[in-house]
Scaffold this active site. Sequence first.
Site, mmCIF file in Angstrom:
data_model
loop_
_atom_site.group_PDB
_atom_site.id
_atom_site.type_symbol
_atom_site.label_atom_id
_atom_site.label_comp_id
_atom_site.label_asym_id
_atom_site.label_seq_id
_atom_site.Cartn_x
_atom_site.Cartn_y
_atom_site.Cartn_z
ATOM 1 N N LYS A 94 37.860 25.974 26.602
ATOM 2 C CA LYS A 94 37.676 26.561 25.280
ATOM 3 C C LYS A 94 37.952 25.495 24.226
ATOM 4 C CE LYS A 94 39.204 30.143 22.159
ATOM 5 N NZ LYS A 94 39.894 31.418 21.995
ATOM 6 N N LYS A 141 33.368 27.919 26.319
ATOM 7 C CA LYS A 141 33.231 28.534 25.006
ATOM 8 C C LYS A 141 33.439 27.492 23.911
ATOM 9 C CE LYS A 141 35.568 31.921 22.279
ATOM 10 N NZ LYS A 141 36.803 32.622 22.134
#
Length: 350
Positions: free
Chosen positions: A219, A273
Site C-alpha cells: 500500500k 493499492k
Amino acid sequence: MPWEADTKPLWAETARERSHGAGAFPTVRMRRNRRAPWLRRLVAENRLSVDDLIWSIFVVDGENLREPVPSMPGVDRLSVDRLADEVGRAVDLGVPAVAVFPYVDPAVKTPDCREAVNPGNVICRAVRTLHEAFPGLGVVCDVALDPFNSDGHDGLVKDGIVLNDETLEVLCIQAVVQAEAGCDVLAPSDMMDGRVGAIRAALDEAGFKDRLILSYAAKYASAFYGPFRDAIGSSVALKGDKKTYQMDPANSDEALREVALDIAEGADMVMVKPGLPYLDVVRRLKDAFGVPTFVYNVSGEYAMLKAAAAQGWLDYDKVMMEALLAFKRAGADGILTYAAIEAATLMKKG
Ligand code: PBG
C-alpha cells in the site's frame, strides 16, 4: 552450432518466445486474429467477470440516510437501515463480496480510537445486517484506525509519531470485534509492521481460525486516496501525511519484501493499492508469489474517470471496463472497486 545460436533473437529464451519471433510479414499478419468479434473472443487472453469484483461501500450512523460523496459522483454513504436494499442489488448481480468503510462523526473520534473497538460501532452493525440478510455474501472490513482517529492516522499518534506496537494492540481488538460481528475477511490497511501476524494470532485465540486476512501488503502513500478521505471524513482530521508507514511510490522491490513478510505472517490474500498507476507491482507480485492477489481501484481513479466523463471527454462505461480488464491482464485475481455495480450491470447486458 554456434551460427544457429546467433540466428535466435537475444530475448528468445523459451520455445514459446521463439515462436513469437518466427516469421515475418507478409506471411504473418497479426490482424487476421482480430478480423471479427467471434475471433477476438476466441483469442482473448484475459476476461473480466462478475466473480472478480468486490464492491466498496460507505456506511454512516443515522437513519434513512443516503449522502452523496461530492468527490465521488454516484457513490453515497448509506445508513445501516438502507444497506440491505443497496447491497441486494449487488447480490442479485452476482457480486461475490463487499468491502465496508465507515464515516464517523468527528465528535466520536478520539486519540485512542476507542470507537474502533466498540462492538456497536457502525461497521459492526453494518456487518451484522449484511451477514443476516445475505449469508452467501462475503464481507470484507478494513482494519485500521483512521476513520475513528481524531489525528486522522491509521495508527495511534504520540508527540507527532505514529506508534507501531501500541497500534497493533488496538488493531487486534478491532479485528476480533469485526469477526464477532460476522466479518469473513479482515483487511489490515494500516501498514504497521507485524500487524498480519498479530491479527492472525488474535483471531486464532478468539476462535476465529476460519476467518481470512486480506493484507493491504503493498500500500503506497498515494494522493489518489483523496476522495476516499472525504468519504470517510478523515481528510479534515489528518495532520501531515502517511509517508512514515505507507510505501514510497518509487519502490517495487520493497513490495516483494512486504508481501513475503505478510504471507509468512499468515495473510491468505494480498493487495496492491492504488491500482492503475501500480499495475507493474501487481504483475511482479503475482509472478513472484502466485498467491491470491487483489488490487484496489481507488477513489481517485474512480473520480478521474467520472470527472472526465462529466466533461464529455471520455466514454465512462468504456474506460471503466477497460481499466478493470487491465487489472486482470496485470495478474490480479480480484478488484476492489466503487464501480462494481456498474461493471456487473454492463456485463449482464453483455
Ligand atoms: C485507510 C484506507 C484508505 C483507503 C482504504 N483504507 C486511505 C488511506 O490510507 O488514507 C483508500 C481507498 C480509496 O482511496 O479508495 N486505512
